[in-house]
Every structure is written in C-alpha cells, then in structure tokens.
Design a protein around this motif. Structure first.
Motif: not given
Ligand code: C2E
Ligand code: CA
Ligand code: CA
Length: 494
Positions: A430-442
């Motif tokens: 789940e954390s991996l997905e969150i970090v991936r999403t945050i990186m896309m947002l950035a």
C-alpha cells in the motif's frame, strides 16, 4: 450645614415618584447665606439620571460580557474565580472546580459552513451549557471556541466529573442551524480549587493543560488535572525558561543531514536541523523544544539564527570546494509562525546579503499548516520568495490535511515525502502505491521529490525503481555536526 459646604446625597439615590416609579437622580446643593454670613438654608437641585444610568449599566455590561453569546467574558470569570478563592479563606471545607472547554474541530465548522453558522453554533452551545448547569455556576466564553465554567460549593472532584459528563452528553445531540444538522464535540479539562493560596492564573493554566490532555487522548472527553500533569507542567515551565536563556547563552547548534542524488549517488546539499545543547540535560531533540518555541514565539529568533548560521556555513563550503559540479544547496526549516509577519521576506533577503549566499542555493522547508493557517499571507510571501530565486519545499508531505486542491496554487519546487511512507516501503504494498501516487502528483505539478527517512537498502531500491530523484535518511547519514559534515563533503568530493 457649614458655610461653603456642599451637601451630596449618596450615589444611586432613587426618587420615589407619586405613581410609585423609582427614578435615579443626581443632585447638588449649596448653602444660602445671609449678610452676617450665617447659613440660613440651602438650595437643592435634583435631576433625572435614567439615561446616564442606562448608558453606564450598558457599558459595564459590555465590559464584562461576551457580545455574541451574552455569557460572562474572561474578565468577569476571573473576577468570580478570585471571589471563589477568597471564600475558601472563610469556608475551608468547601471546594470549587474550574472546567475548561474547547470545541473539537470548530475551525472545520467555520471553514466549511461559514462564519455565520459558526456564530450560531456558539450561541446554541452557550444556551445548552446554561441549560445543563445550576444557576449559581458561572459559564463564560473566554474567546473563540473556548468556554470556562466555575462550579462552586461542590463536595469533591466527582461532582465536577459528573458535570463534565453531562455537558459532553448534551453537546452530543446535533444542532439544527439554518436547516442544517451540525455535529460537534467538546474536550474538557478540570481543575479543583481547595486552597485560598490558589492563584487564578495557575488554575486556568492547569485546567488548560488538562484540556489538552483530553484532546491528546482522543477528544470528546474530560481529564482532571493531576500530580503527574503538575510535574509535567513544572518541567515544561522550566524548559520554557531555559529556552529563553538558550539564545543569549549560544546553546544552539546546527546539524547538517546530507541530501543525496539517487541518479549520481552524489551529495547535492544538506538540510539544516537545529540542536539544543542544554547545560544540564545535554542534547535536546527539536521535536521536544520546537513546539514550545512556537508557542512562546521564540521560534522566530531560533529559525533566523539557524538560517544565518546555515547560509554562512554553506557559502564557506561553496568557496572551499569550488570545483563541485553544482554548488551545494542548503535546506532550512521555517515554522508556520513566520507567516503572520510582514517582514519575513526582508529578513531572509538580509541574511542572504550578509552571508553572501546565492538565493538559488537556499531552499526553505515549509509544512502544509502554513497554507492552511494563513492562506492569504502565505500566497503573497511564497510568491515573493520564489521571485527572489529561493527554492520552496513542502515538508512532511502526506501527513497533513493534504487538501490536494490547494497545491497548484502555491509555487513549490520540491516535495518531501514524509518518512512515515518511506519507512513502510519495504513492508506494505500500500505504501508503495501511495509513494507512486505522490510522485505522479509531484511530476504533474513540476515538482521534484525528496524521500525522507530512508533507512534500508530495500527502501532505497524501491525508490530507485520509482525513479525518485533525491533522498535523505540514516541509510546515507544522520544529521551531522559541522565538522563531520565537512569531512563528508571532502570524501564525496574526491
Ligand atoms: P523534519 O523537518 O521532518 O526533519 C527530519 C527529521 O527526521 C530530523 O529529526 C531528522 O533527524 C530525522 N531523520 C532523518 N533521517 C531519518 C531516518 O532515516 N529515520 C528516522 N527515524 N528519522 C530520520 P530532528 O532533527 O529531530 O528534527 C525534527 C523536526 O524538528 C524536523 O522535522 C523539523 O520539523 C523540526 N526542526 C528541526 N530543526 C528546525 C529548525 O531549525 N526550525 C524549525 N522551525 N523546525 C526545525
Ligand atoms: Ca524539514
Ligand atoms: Ca520532513
């Protein structure tokens, strides 16, 4: 009556008119003197003071009551509390209690439903409080969403607890305001008064401390101030006093935590982190003293000192290691407290001038609370800093209220993903997905990402897979003293 003497009726004399009405009157009198200078009578003049009396009463009412709810205000509450303490001198076996109430999430009501509804809610709460307490209890609005209650003539603390329970229950029932249902809860701190040596300020402060404990333990509950809280409050007060002296005694130091480029494996700069070398307690973590410094306002001085120190040091390093590919950068934390001050930009500019550091080498780290607490001033200040060429990082991303809608409105260049997510990268998908999403947002917002708190090679591998650009954390190095940081630059430089 003697010659020259002016007789006055006592103040607030009432005139009883024929129809039985009482009229407040003012008067003045002068003696009548004959040619032998004997007093032979007096002239009395009376006038109707109804209007003046009304104005006077209204003014004194306004001075002691809250305009919105009509409840007693802080002044009147303090007055009643002082009297309650006085009474303990004469009746040593009685007790009273102070209840300190703070609404949970009132700001949310104001922000989402608007101030008029917020006001209505406060009025409705005042009415409910009056409904569930005795007429002899004093209920006051201290300001904002804070209320205080003085319960007199109670047997022991259980009476106060019962009152608190009643209040919590009463406020649990939703309010119907303007055809909307509004839910609210309250956190209550209780302190018992049983000695005429008690001080008003101490009682209020202790009730406040107990209230904060109630909030910390999950809100919508009450807590009684006890000996442990007392000890903690004393320690806190001590720390506060020590902190005031620390600045003059030069007890602060700046530590530097390396920030690493994950594509080149090279050092690109440091984050400046303040340390306090307490003469008795040794090194104290900023996590312990920054909140106190923020509360007392000392954070303004501390942050500026760190900024000055870190900019100066970075400029020295830049000269010392001039053939670096890219000049070393320095990231400095700025508390949200600065954003209510208009001279922040000037002060930062002055530090850059004094230390000779290029604006593009400085990054300021700011948390989301800045934008949430001061959206207007933050917009202006951040735009000015950006125009100077200073980098802007959003710190601890993912832990705040993260209303994503605001992000694009602010000129941030760097997003620092909080170590909470980085820590779990190698444990939870789940954390991996969150970090991936945050990186896309950035990426969509054209911001670069720094991962905070990297501790293991697994976490680093995951970040590299995600093409994260920069990282910091114990895996690379902890925050280092100036000397240790310098050695690290030398090693990296070879
Ligand atoms: P922060 O800005 O998020 O700083 C990063 C914190 O994480 C630092 O704690 C750092 O020592 C710690 N850290 C770094 N790598 C790791 C890791 O791999 N694992 C773990 N578990 N922790 C890691 P520190 O130095 O105790 O600072 C705590 C907070 O205090 C900072 O959090 C920042 O919010 C505040 N702070 C520190 N210095 C200043 C300052 O000069 N001004 C202001 N306003 N706040 C400061
Ligand atoms: Ca930071
Ligand atoms: Ca951080």
């Amino acid at each position: 009556m003697e010659k020259g003497e002016i007789m006055k009726l006592p103040e607030d004399t009432l005139l009883l008119s024929k129809n039985g009405a009482e009229i407040p009157i003012g008067d003045s009198a002068a003696p009548i003197i004959d040619d032998q200078e004997n007093v032979i009578g007096a002239v009395l003049v009376f006038w109707d003071m109804t209007e003046q009396r009304k104005v006077r009463e209204q003014l004194s009412y306004q001075a002691f009551h809250d305009a919105l709810t009509g409840l007693p205000n802080r002044l009147l509450f303090i007055d009643r509390l002082t009297q309650a303490i006085e009474r303990l001198k004469r009746h040593q076996d009685t007790r009273f209690a102070v209840l300190f109430l703070d609404l949970d999430r009132f700001k949310l009501v104001n922000d989402s439903l608007g101030h008029p509804i917020g006001d209505q809610l406060l009025i409705a709460i005042a009415a409910r409080l009056e409904g569930c307490l005795r007429a002899s209890d004093t209920i006051a609005r201290l300001g904002g969403d804070e209320f205080a209650i003085l319960l007199e003539d109670i047997q022991d603390v259980s009476d106060a607890c019962r009152a608190a329970e009643r209040i919590i229950q009463e406020l649990n029932v939703p309010f119907n305001l303007d055809a909307q249902q509004v839910f609210t809860t309250v956190s209550i701190g209780i302190v018992l008064g049983f000695s005429h040596h008690d001080q008003v300020e101490d009682l209020l402060r202790n009730a406040d401390i107990a209230m904060y404990r109630a909030k910390a333990l999950g809100k919508a509950r009450y807590e009684v101030f006890d000996a442990i809280m007392h000890a903690q409050a004393k320690a806190l007060l001590q720390l506060e006093n020590d902190l005031r002296r620390a600045m003059d005694n030069c007890e602060f130091e700046v530590y530097y935590q390396p920030i690493i480029s994950l594509s080149t494996n090279k050092l690109i700069g440091f984050e400046a982190l303040v340390r306090w070398r307490h003469p008795k307690r040794g090194l104290i973590s900023p996590a312990e003293f920054i909140p106190i410094a923020e509360e007392t306002g000392l954070i303004l001085e501390i942050d500026l000192w760190v900024l000055q120190e870190a900019c100066y040091q970075t400029q020295l390093w830049q000269q010392q290691f001039a053939n670096f590919n890219q000049p070393l950068t320095i990231s400095v934390n700025l508390s949200s407290k600065h954003f209510t001050r208009s001279d922040l930009v000037e002060q930062i500019l002055q530090v850059l001038e004094e230390t000779g550091l290029n604006a593009s080498s400085l990054k300021l780290e700011i948390t989301e609370t800045v934008i949430i607490d001061n959206p207007e001033s933050a917009t202006t200040i951040l735009a000015q800093l950006k125009a100077l060429g200073i980098g802007l990082s959003i710190d601890d991303f993912g832990t705040g209220y993260s209303s994503l809608s605001y992000l694009h409105r602010f000129p941030f260049d760097i997003m620092k993903i909080d170590r909470f997510f980085i820590n779990r990268l190698d444990k939870e998908s789940e954390s991996l997905e969150i970090v991936r999403t945050i990186m896309m947002l950035a990426q969509n917002l054209s911001m670069v990402v720094i991962a905070e708190g990297v501790e293991t090679s697994e976490q680093l591998n995951k970040l590299q897979e995600l093409r994260c650009e920069y990282a910091q954390g114990y895996f690379f190095a902890p925050p280092l003293s100036q000397d240790a940081a310098e050695s690290l630059i030398m090693r990296d430089h070879q």
